[in-house]
Design a protein around this motif. Sequence first.
Motif, PDB file in Angstrom:
ATOM      1  N   GLU A 122      49.271  28.690  39.902  1.00 40.55           N
ATOM      2  CA  GLU A 122      48.769  29.952  39.357  1.00 40.55           C
ATOM      3  C   GLU A 122      47.803  29.691  38.205  1.00 40.55           C
ATOM      4  OE1 GLU A 122      50.288  34.299  37.771  1.00 40.55           O
ATOM      5  OE2 GLU A 122      51.738  32.908  38.629  1.00 40.55           O
ATOM      6  N   ASN A 123      48.122  28.729  37.367  1.00 39.34           N
ATOM      7  CA  ASN A 123      47.212  28.371  36.275  1.00 39.34           C
ATOM      8  C   ASN A 123      45.846  27.955  36.814  1.00 39.34           C
ATOM      9  OD1 ASN A 123      49.718  26.715  34.179  1.00 39.34           O
ATOM     10  ND2 ASN A 123      49.238  28.879  34.384  1.00 39.34           N
ATOM     11  N   LEU A 124      45.857  27.061  37.806  1.00 36.92           N
ATOM     12  CA  LEU A 124      44.597  26.570  38.359  1.00 36.92           C
ATOM     13  C   LEU A 124      43.834  27.685  39.075  1.00 36.92           C
ATOM     14  CD1 LEU A 124      45.541  23.005  39.655  1.00 36.92           C
ATOM     15  CD2 LEU A 124      44.659  23.699  37.408  1.00 36.92           C
ATOM     16  N   ALA A 125      44.542  28.608  39.710  1.00 39.14           N
ATOM     17  CA  ALA A 125      43.877  29.739  40.356  1.00 39.14           C
ATOM     18  C   ALA A 125      43.266  30.682  39.317  1.00 39.14           C
ATOM     19  CB  ALA A 125      44.858  30.492  41.256  1.00 39.14           C
ATOM     20  N   ASP A 126      43.934  30.876  38.180  1.00 43.53           N
ATOM     21  CA  ASP A 126      43.375  31.700  37.105  1.00 43.53           C
ATOM     22  C   ASP A 126      42.077  31.095  36.578  1.00 43.53           C
ATOM     23  OD1 ASP A 126      45.522  33.444  37.303  1.00 43.53           O
ATOM     24  OD2 ASP A 126      46.535  32.699  35.499  1.00 43.53           O
ATOM     25  N   ILE A 127      42.096  29.791  36.364  1.00 45.23           N
ATOM     26  CA  ILE A 127      40.900  29.093  35.884  1.00 45.23           C
ATOM     27  C   ILE A 127      39.804  29.160  36.942  1.00 45.23           C
ATOM     28  CG2 ILE A 127      39.985  26.829  35.219  1.00 45.23           C
ATOM     29  CD1 ILE A 127      42.935  26.252  34.199  1.00 45.23           C
ATOM     30  N   TYR A 128      40.176  28.960  38.180  1.00 48.54           N
ATOM     31  CA  TYR A 128      39.228  29.030  39.293  1.00 48.54           C
ATOM     32  C   TYR A 128      38.519  30.380  39.327  1.00 48.54           C
ATOM     33  CZ  TYR A 128      37.501  29.442  44.070  1.00 48.54           C
ATOM     34  OH  TYR A 128      36.702  29.661  45.171  1.00 48.54           O
ATOM     35  N   GLN A 129      39.274  31.446  39.162  1.00 51.84           N
ATOM     36  CA  GLN A 129      38.702  32.781  39.250  1.00 51.84           C
ATOM     37  C   GLN A 129      37.574  32.959  38.229  1.00 51.84           C
ATOM     38  OE1 GLN A 129      41.575  35.917  38.768  1.00 51.84           O
ATOM     39  NE2 GLN A 129      40.252  37.388  39.795  1.00 51.84           N
ATOM     40  N   VAL A 130      37.799  32.558  36.991  1.00 51.54           N
ATOM     41  CA  VAL A 130      36.783  32.701  35.949  1.00 51.54           C
ATOM     42  C   VAL A 130      35.589  31.791  36.233  1.00 51.54           C
ATOM     43  CG1 VAL A 130      36.298  32.367  33.496  1.00 51.54           C
ATOM     44  CG2 VAL A 130      38.471  33.371  34.203  1.00 51.54           C
TER      45      VAL A 130
END
Length: 171
Positions: free
Chosen positions: A110-118
């Motif tokens: 989830e952390n990596l997906a949050d960073i990915y989104q931005v």
Amino acid sequence: MNSFLYSQPVLDLITIATEYCKQVEQTEGEERNHFIEVMRGILPMIYLKMSLLGDVPEIPGFNEGKLTEADYDYIRHNVAVLLAERDDYLDVFVEDFKYSDQPVLCTISENLADIYQVLRELVETFREGFEEPMQVALFEAVEKFKLYWGQTLLNALRALHDAQFGGNYQE
């Protein structure tokens, strides 16, 4: 302002952000320990490049989101599958901890997906090449970094370090 968008610090950020997006998009068939090593190398560079930007001038404007919830879920799911039992970690640096005396269960995926989104939003806006939206996207990414995803990145990095070097690490 135009010169700032094409300055070396901004170009360096876009370069490393593009590489990060590529890495998390291509997790299928990836070897877990290799992925962890790559993320442990890329995340500090992203943090550094964001920190070196300094204050980004704000201009009025709004960018329509380019990513969908399905895009986000695709990244989160594939990283979770790859990391398997190493995906979960306990954290005290999350908002929910303020209301609990126990660490909160978080996931690297989830952390990596949050960073990915931005970062994917930023990269796509720069790819389109229109300066006003580029400036707005850069400002938004920096503000979100300060308020949210900078800490998320550090949390993920700490968890990835533990996933690679913790007690149950195997070559």
